[in-house]
Design a protein around this motif. Structure first.
Motif, PDB file in Angstrom:
ATOM      1  N   UNK A 601       0.803  -1.153  -0.070  1.00 41.80           N
ATOM      2  CA  UNK A 601      -0.060   0.029  -0.120  1.00 41.80           C
ATOM      3  C   UNK A 601       0.834   1.092   0.189  1.00 41.80           C
ATOM      4  N   UNK A 602       1.915   1.185   0.715  1.00 42.29           N
ATOM      5  CA  UNK A 602       2.830   2.514   0.735  1.00 42.29           C
ATOM      6  C   UNK A 602       3.594   2.372  -0.483  1.00 42.29           C
ATOM      7  N   UNK A 603       3.952   1.538  -1.153  1.00 43.28           N
ATOM      8  CA  UNK A 603       4.733   1.634  -2.481  1.00 43.28           C
ATOM      9  C   UNK A 603       3.472   2.288  -3.440  1.00 43.28           C
ATOM     10  N   UNK A 604       2.355   1.772  -3.435  1.00 43.24           N
ATOM     11  CA  UNK A 604       1.340   2.394  -4.463  1.00 43.24           C
ATOM     12  C   UNK A 604       1.187   3.843  -4.277  1.00 43.24           C
ATOM     13  N   UNK A 605       0.853   3.962  -2.877  1.00 43.74           N
ATOM     14  CA  UNK A 605       0.681   5.577  -2.449  1.00 43.74           C
ATOM     15  C   UNK A 605       2.169   6.442  -2.814  1.00 43.74           C
ATOM     16  N   UNK A 606       3.244   6.002  -2.712  1.00 43.02           N
ATOM     17  CA  UNK A 606       4.328   6.504  -2.992  1.00 43.02           C
ATOM     18  C   UNK A 606       4.435   6.951  -4.449  1.00 43.02           C
ATOM     19  N   UNK A 607       4.043   5.831  -5.297  1.00 47.16           N
ATOM     20  CA  UNK A 607       4.067   5.873  -6.673  1.00 47.16           C
ATOM     21  C   UNK A 607       3.095   7.075  -7.029  1.00 47.16           C
ATOM     22  N   UNK A 608       1.856   7.140  -6.396  1.00 44.12           N
ATOM     23  CA  UNK A 608       0.887   7.926  -6.930  1.00 44.12           C
ATOM     24  C   UNK A 608       1.411   9.509  -6.563  1.00 44.12           C
ATOM     25  N   UNK A 609       2.539   9.563  -5.937  1.00 41.39           N
ATOM     26  CA  UNK A 609       3.123  11.196  -5.488  1.00 41.39           C
ATOM     27  C   UNK A 609       4.262  11.467  -6.401  1.00 41.39           C
ATOM     28  N   UNK A 627      13.317   3.719  -5.528  1.00 44.06           N
ATOM     29  CA  UNK A 627      13.473   2.701  -4.758  1.00 44.06           C
ATOM     30  C   UNK A 627      12.921   3.035  -3.346  1.00 44.06           C
ATOM     31  N   UNK A 628      11.957   2.015  -3.049  1.00 44.32           N
ATOM     32  CA  UNK A 628      11.316   2.174  -1.809  1.00 44.32           C
ATOM     33  C   UNK A 628      12.101   1.291  -0.624  1.00 44.32           C
ATOM     34  N   UNK A 629      12.438   2.095   0.583  1.00 46.56           N
ATOM     35  CA  UNK A 629      13.039   1.388   1.488  1.00 46.56           C
ATOM     36  C   UNK A 629      12.207   0.342   2.181  1.00 46.56           C
ATOM     37  N   UNK A 630      12.878  -0.451   3.093  1.00 50.04           N
ATOM     38  CA  UNK A 630      12.395  -1.669   3.835  1.00 50.04           C
ATOM     39  C   UNK A 630      11.597  -1.286   4.802  1.00 50.04           C
ATOM     40  N   UNK A 631      10.454  -0.663   4.422  1.00 50.18           N
ATOM     41  CA  UNK A 631       9.619  -0.276   5.510  1.00 50.18           C
ATOM     42  C   UNK A 631       8.257  -0.283   5.107  1.00 50.18           C
ATOM     43  N   UNK A 632       7.306  -0.489   6.181  1.00 54.42           N
ATOM     44  CA  UNK A 632       5.737  -0.457   5.535  1.00 54.42           C
ATOM     45  C   UNK A 632       5.192   0.843   5.312  1.00 54.42           C
ATOM     46  N   UNK A 633       5.509   1.806   5.918  1.00 50.90           N
ATOM     47  CA  UNK A 633       5.098   3.456   5.906  1.00 50.90           C
ATOM     48  C   UNK A 633       5.712   4.036   4.564  1.00 50.90           C
ATOM     49  N   UNK A 634       4.867   4.900   3.904  1.00 52.80           N
ATOM     50  CA  UNK A 634       5.027   5.515   2.673  1.00 52.80           C
ATOM     51  C   UNK A 634       6.302   6.466   3.094  1.00 52.80           C
ATOM     52  N   UNK A 635       7.341   6.640   2.156  1.00 56.12           N
ATOM     53  CA  UNK A 635       8.215   7.463   2.506  1.00 56.12           C
ATOM     54  C   UNK A 635       7.967   8.897   1.876  1.00 56.12           C
ATOM     55  N   UNK A 666       3.985  12.501   6.013  1.00 59.99           N
ATOM     56  CA  UNK A 666       5.093  12.650   5.362  1.00 59.99           C
ATOM     57  C   UNK A 666       4.497  12.706   3.641  1.00 59.99           C
ATOM     58  N   UNK A 667       3.606  11.822   3.430  1.00 60.50           N
ATOM     59  CA  UNK A 667       3.043  11.631   2.223  1.00 60.50           C
ATOM     60  C   UNK A 667       2.313  13.040   1.679  1.00 60.50           C
ATOM     61  N   UNK A 668       1.729  13.530   2.872  1.00 55.46           N
ATOM     62  CA  UNK A 668       0.681  14.692   2.459  1.00 55.46           C
ATOM     63  C   UNK A 668       1.528  15.957   2.354  1.00 55.46           C
ATOM     64  N   UNK A 669       2.733  16.065   3.079  1.00 55.61           N
ATOM     65  CA  UNK A 669       3.584  17.050   2.808  1.00 55.61           C
ATOM     66  C   UNK A 669       4.228  17.006   1.388  1.00 55.61           C
ATOM     67  N   UNK A 670       4.590  15.587   0.963  1.00 52.09           N
ATOM     68  CA  UNK A 670       5.293  15.245  -0.213  1.00 52.09           C
ATOM     69  C   UNK A 670       4.324  16.087  -1.350  1.00 52.09           C
TER      70      UNK A 670
END
Length: 839
Positions: A601-609, A627-635, A666-670
């Protein structure tokens, strides 16, 4: 207030679950005083097999063992070896304890600081106690005391009282070791071998103070056994010659025994002169100063001229009868061999373990009966015959493990006359210890497994050995919810089982549907109940199967399958153990599945940004990688490329940024940063656009994040381009020239949104045809590997060594270089953007 009966032994609520790893101990034990203050209850332990824990569930505060003494006196007890424990706490020899040598015990002081003790903690070690363990045990005890209070456990409390040497009273040893598992080898053996042995046995410490004395020693010395303990040799036997004390000190100083030593003197019981003959052995500990005490085995030597031959013969016959009774009824194997290693005596239990009748042993040598043991035992026993020491050897024969103790029997001329062997079957103990170690390793592997694939790998490598199974495989329900599939591990069951329909008439499907384990001791019941699997089962090398549902978050997520090469009985304890392993795997599986869902889910959200695709820039080539890091949260890493309105495609803006933190905030600020810069940077110079973004971040009460960002305006011209750069706390941009030179564009500045005033770095750079500019986030240079951080210098060398300045190859080169250098998976997100002029 909680009753401690509700806290199961080994819950790990009071002792840290990693206490053994942190201290290097094999066993950790925590006991609390009962409300009456006279008994100690085991409330938590790590590393002790269940049967042994049951034995120590409750025992007297007065018990002569280290943990009891710590709870009585408030002392921190440290003993470096089993022999040192035997000297200080003689009951150790007869009590069922874990297979450890050294120990440290520390009291639990009342957390209210009222000067009372509520229990004790003990750490047992396979070898010597590591330095600093006493301090570590004291710290653990203080932490445990606070946890006891936090848990509301009932307990007694009492002030510490120093032990009184030789204090008389009933021995508390009798109340220990009464579980059925150890009933045959505990108190009865002590009473027979030590207390009622027809010869005197006593132990003295380095100061020649009595540690213990049996009944025969008390009779010979003319004083009750209780009057010996803690008293000096001269105090108990003042009329013995001074030379005797000197000879005992010689044993302590040299570490060598004295065999068949005659002593003549008087005792309090009989003032006339008497003669004793005894052997005195050093008792070795782990201290560097030599033996920790002296063990004495002695008896009175009668004057045959006055006693008469008949009485002497009768006494000797009585002694031999007692020894025969002891040998034949001992719950351990016993044998006596002469100095040529021929069997003189052997009891029935050892003969049975050896696989030969008693009569076949007598008169024959060990190497003749057991050729494989000759090269091991023959040199050992000859050394014993010369040195008169005691040696312990563990021997594995026919799949069973035996602990053998070899000791010299005194003979004439200061040499041993024979060798005695005491043998104990420790197969079950070693098996439980091995199983406990494997379960600990399995649990540790599961705790480190982040993905479903890693959980499956941990099951394959850990659950199988722990369960002593030839196969351990995981079958999981697929995303459709219709099929159960096996992860590829190289240990899958028969090929036709790799995918099983949820509703199939199949043992795996039935186990999943019913959420109940199934056990098949032999293949015939499996074939009878599920004929369609008959062919696959018969072709398999496994003769016994266990199938246990994997429960994670309430319902089954799959099935754990164990296969055995031999038929299994699957007794209740075995079944419960397999269910426990499946429970551990199920929890780890649920955690991994949740992580993978959140990560996806985090990767999909990140891609949308990020831009769905990069635009085409006339006269330049673009490439980017994320490249997404090894974490469940969106970067918060992002990049963007967009044209300047009204510039007819000759001016473009490139942005790379990194918002602090992870998650939705973090995603909202991005998103805010990207959209703000699309508006401002298209109308103003990069530095002005960044100042406007900073003001937006500072003035929005709902934003508490800051970010680093580099903004670049590209103005294309014939044969090249001009860059205007501005940066707020972002890593330097890099320019790779067409000839391979690499320039570092340092732009000092501060993070946007972090401080009231913003300070930006600004610079102009000219690009010629073939030059490439590279922008990136700090995940590149802060990747950690074997030599520290990846760093700016390593990145520059990577670009300098590139064969060409093609943007796509450069971003892939950086991505792959960081991945190869990183220890483990990529920890932080990475965004890389490259543009080459004149493409």
């Amino acid at each position: 207030m909680r009753d401690r009966a509700g806290l199961a032994v080994g819950d790990g609520e009071l002792l840290p679950p990693d206490v053994l790893r942190r201290t290097g101990a094999q066993v950790a034990v925590l006991v609390l005083l009962d409300p009456g203050g006279t008994q100690l209850d085991l409330v938590d332990q790590v590393g002790m097999v269940p049967e042994l824990a049951e034995t120590w569930a409750r025992f007297p505060l007065a018990a002569p063992v280290g943990i009891s003494r710590a709870a009585r006196t408030g002392e921190v007890i440290e003993a470096d070896s089993f022999r040192e424990r035997l000297i200080r706490f003689p009951a150790t020899a007869s009590l069922p304890t874990a297979d450890v040598e050294g120990l440290v015990a520390a009291p639990l002081w009342h957390p209210g600081a009222d000067g009372t003790i509520i229990g004790a903690i003990s750490l047992g070690f396979r070898g010597v106690v590591p330095p600093g363990t006493a301090s570590a045990a004291t710290t653990l005890a203080a932490t445990a005391a606070r946890r006891v209070r936090a848990a509301g456990l009932r307990h007694g409390a009492r002030r510490p009282v120093a032990d009184e040497p030789g204090r008389p009273g009933p021995s508390p040893v009798a109340s220990l070791g009464r579980s059925p598992t150890v009933a045959a080898i505990d108190q009865a053996l002590l009473e027979t071998v030590l207390l009622h042995l027809p010869v005197g046995v006593s132990v003295l410490d380095r100061d020649l103070r009595f540690v213990t004395a049996n009944q025969r020693a008390a009779e010979i010395n003319g004083r009750p056994a209780a009057d010996h303990v803690g008293r000096h040799l001269r105090e108990v036997l003042p009329d013995l010659p001074e030379s005797f004390a000197d000879q005992l000190r010689q044993v302590l100083d040299t570490g060598r025994p004295m065999v068949n030593l005659d002593v003549v003197g008087a005792t309090p019981g009989r003032p006339d002169r008497r003669r004793w003959r005894g052997s005195y052995y050093p008792v070795h500990g782990a201290t560097p100063v030599g033996p920790v005490g002296v063990a004495a085995v002695f008896d009175e030597v009668a004057d045959e001229a006055t006693l008469g031959v008949e009485q002497v013969t009768a006494d000797r016959a009585t002694m031999l009868t007692a020894l025969d009774t002891l040998v034949e009824n001992a719950p351990v194997g016993v044998a006596l061999l002469d100095t040529d290693l021929r069997y003189l005596r052997i009891n029935a239990i050892l003969a049975e373990w050896n696989g030969h009748p008693v009569a076949d042993h007598l008169g024959r040598r060990v190497p003749d009966l057991f050729p494989e043991l000759g090269p091991v035992l023959e040199p050992l026993m000859r050394e014993l015959a010369d040195a008169g020491e005691v040696r312990d050897v563990e021997i594995v024969r026919a799949g069973r493990t035996y602990l053998s103790s070899f000791l010299a029997v005194p003979g004439g001329g200061g040499r041993a006359g024979a060798v005695a062997v005491l043998v104990t079957d420790v197969t079950r103990r070693r098996r439980e210890e091995l199983r406990a170690r494997r379960v600990q390793e399995f649990t540790a592997a599961l705790s480190q497994a982040a993905s479903v694939a890693e959980v499956v790998e941990a099951v394959r490598d850990g659950a199988g050995p722990a369960a002593e199974a030839a196969l351990a495989a995981v079958a999981l329900m697929d995303e459709s919810g219709r099929q159960i599939r096996f992860a590829p591990t190289g240990q899958e069951p028969p090929a036709r089982w790799k995918a099983v329909g949820r509703d199939a008439v199949h043992p795996i499907a039935a186990t999943f549907r019913d959420e109940e384990p199934r056990f098949f001791p032999d293949i015939q019941p499996l074939v009878d109940d599920y004929p369609e699997v008959a062919e696959a089962v018969r072709r398999s090398p496994h003769r016994s199967w266990a199938m246990v549902p994997l429960h994670g978050r309430g319902t089954a997520a799959g099935v754990l399958i164990f296969g055995y090469a031999d038929a299994q009985e699957f007794e209740p304890a075995h079944r419960n153990f397999l269910v426990t392993l499946a429970g551990l795997a199920g929890q780890a599986l649920a955690r991994a599945q949740l992580y993978e869902r959140e990560h996806a889910t985090a990767v999909r959200l990140q891609r949308s940004l990020l831009p769905s695709r990069l635009p085409r820039v006339p006269g330049a080539d673009l490439a980017a990688v994320y490249l997404a890091g090894d974490s469940a949260g969106v970067g918060g890493d992002f990049y963007d490329v967009f044209p300047v309105d009204g510039a007819a495609g000759r001016e473009w803006v490139l942005v790379v940024g990194d918002v602090a933190g992870r998650g939705v905030d973090a995603a909202s600020v991005t998103g805010l940063a990207r959209h703000t810069l699309r508006i401002t940077a298209a109308l103003a110079e990069p530095a002005t656009a960044l100042r406007q973004l900073h003001a937006r971040l500072r003035n929005d009460p709902d934003v508490d994040r800051f970010l680093s960002v580099v903004c670049l305006r590209l103005r294309l011209r014939d044969g090249g381009a001009d860059l205007e750069l501005a940066s707020g706390g972002h890593p330097p941009a890099l320019v790779r020239r067409a000839d391979g030179r690499v320039e570092v564009i340092n732009l000092p500045g501060v993070l946007l949104g972090a401080f009231p005033e913003v300070r930006l770095g600004r610079r102009s750079v000219a690009l010629e045809a073939g030059d490439t500019v590279l922008l990136y986030t700090d995940g590149v240079i802060e990747a950690r590997g074997p030599d520290g951080l990846f760093g700016e210098e390593r990145l520059v060398e990577l670009l300098r060594g590139a064969s060409a300045g093609d943007p796509r190859r450069l971003v892939e080169l950086v991505r792959d270089g960081v991945a190869a250098y990183q220890l483990g998976p990529v920890a932080d997100d990475i965004a890389i953007l490259a543009l080459r002029v004149g493409g």
